[in-house]
Design a protein around this motif. Structure first.
Motif, mmCIF file in Angstrom:
data_model
loop_
_atom_site.group_PDB
_atom_site.id
_atom_site.type_symbol
_atom_site.label_atom_id
_atom_site.label_comp_id
_atom_site.label_asym_id
_atom_site.label_seq_id
_atom_site.Cartn_x
_atom_site.Cartn_y
_atom_site.Cartn_z
ATOM 1 N N ASN A 1 139.217 -9.756 67.767
ATOM 2 C CA ASN A 1 139.450 -8.886 66.618
ATOM 3 C C ASN A 1 140.502 -9.497 65.699
ATOM 4 O O ASN A 1 141.254 -10.379 66.088
ATOM 5 N N ASP B 1 133.204 -13.887 69.850
ATOM 6 C CA ASP B 1 133.722 -15.237 69.739
ATOM 7 C C ASP B 1 132.616 -16.194 70.182
ATOM 8 O O ASP B 1 132.330 -16.334 71.359
ATOM 9 N N VAL C 1 134.765 -10.558 72.951
ATOM 10 C CA VAL C 1 134.939 -9.870 71.676
ATOM 11 C C VAL C 1 136.366 -10.089 71.198
ATOM 12 O O VAL C 1 137.322 -9.835 71.921
ATOM 13 N N GLU D 1 132.124 -4.589 62.409
ATOM 14 C CA GLU D 1 131.733 -5.971 62.735
ATOM 15 C C GLU D 1 132.648 -7.004 62.080
ATOM 16 O O GLU D 1 132.755 -8.129 62.580
ATOM 17 N N GLU D 2 133.287 -6.644 60.984
ATOM 18 C CA GLU D 2 134.222 -7.575 60.348
ATOM 19 C C GLU D 2 135.566 -7.597 61.058
ATOM 20 O O GLU D 2 136.278 -8.598 61.000
ATOM 21 N N HIS E 1 134.536 -8.941 66.481
ATOM 22 C CA HIS E 1 133.413 -9.879 66.446
ATOM 23 C C HIS E 1 133.340 -10.672 67.733
ATOM 24 O O HIS E 1 134.341 -10.867 68.425
#
Length: 74
Positions: A10, A70, A8, A64-65, A68
Motif C-alpha cells: 500500500n 506487488d 499486497v 486499487e490505487e 496493490h
C-alpha cells in the motif's frame, strides 16, 4: 507458501506524508488508533474493506490505487 495478503502493498505512508499528516491525525479522521495506521503502513495489518474504502476516499483514490499487488513477489 505465501498468501495474497503477503504480497499486497500500500501507499498509505506516502499519501499521508504528502498531505502533511501525522499517523495520529490520519487515525483520528479514520476513527482508528495511530498504532493501527502504523500497522497498515508497515504491512503488519490488512484493513477491513470498509476501512480500506475510507482510506482511499480520504486520499481521493480508488482502493486499487492505494492497495496493490506487488508484482515483484514470486
Amino acid at each position: 507458501m505465501s498468501s495474497i495478503l503477503d504480497i499486497v502493498r500500500n501507499d498509505v505512508r506516502e499519501l499521508r506524508v504528502a498531505k502533511g499528516l501525522s499517523q495520529a491525525e490520519l487515525g483520528e479522521f479514520l476513527g482508528v488508533s495511530r498504532q493501527t495506521v502504523n500497522a497498515i503502513e508497515t504491512g503488519r495489518y490488512s484493513p477491513s474493506l470498509p476501512l480500506a474504502i475510507k482510506l482511499a476516499r480520504f486520499f481521493g483514490r480508488t482502493v486499487e490505487e492505494v492497495f496493490h499487488v506487488d508484482d515483484d513477489q514470486p
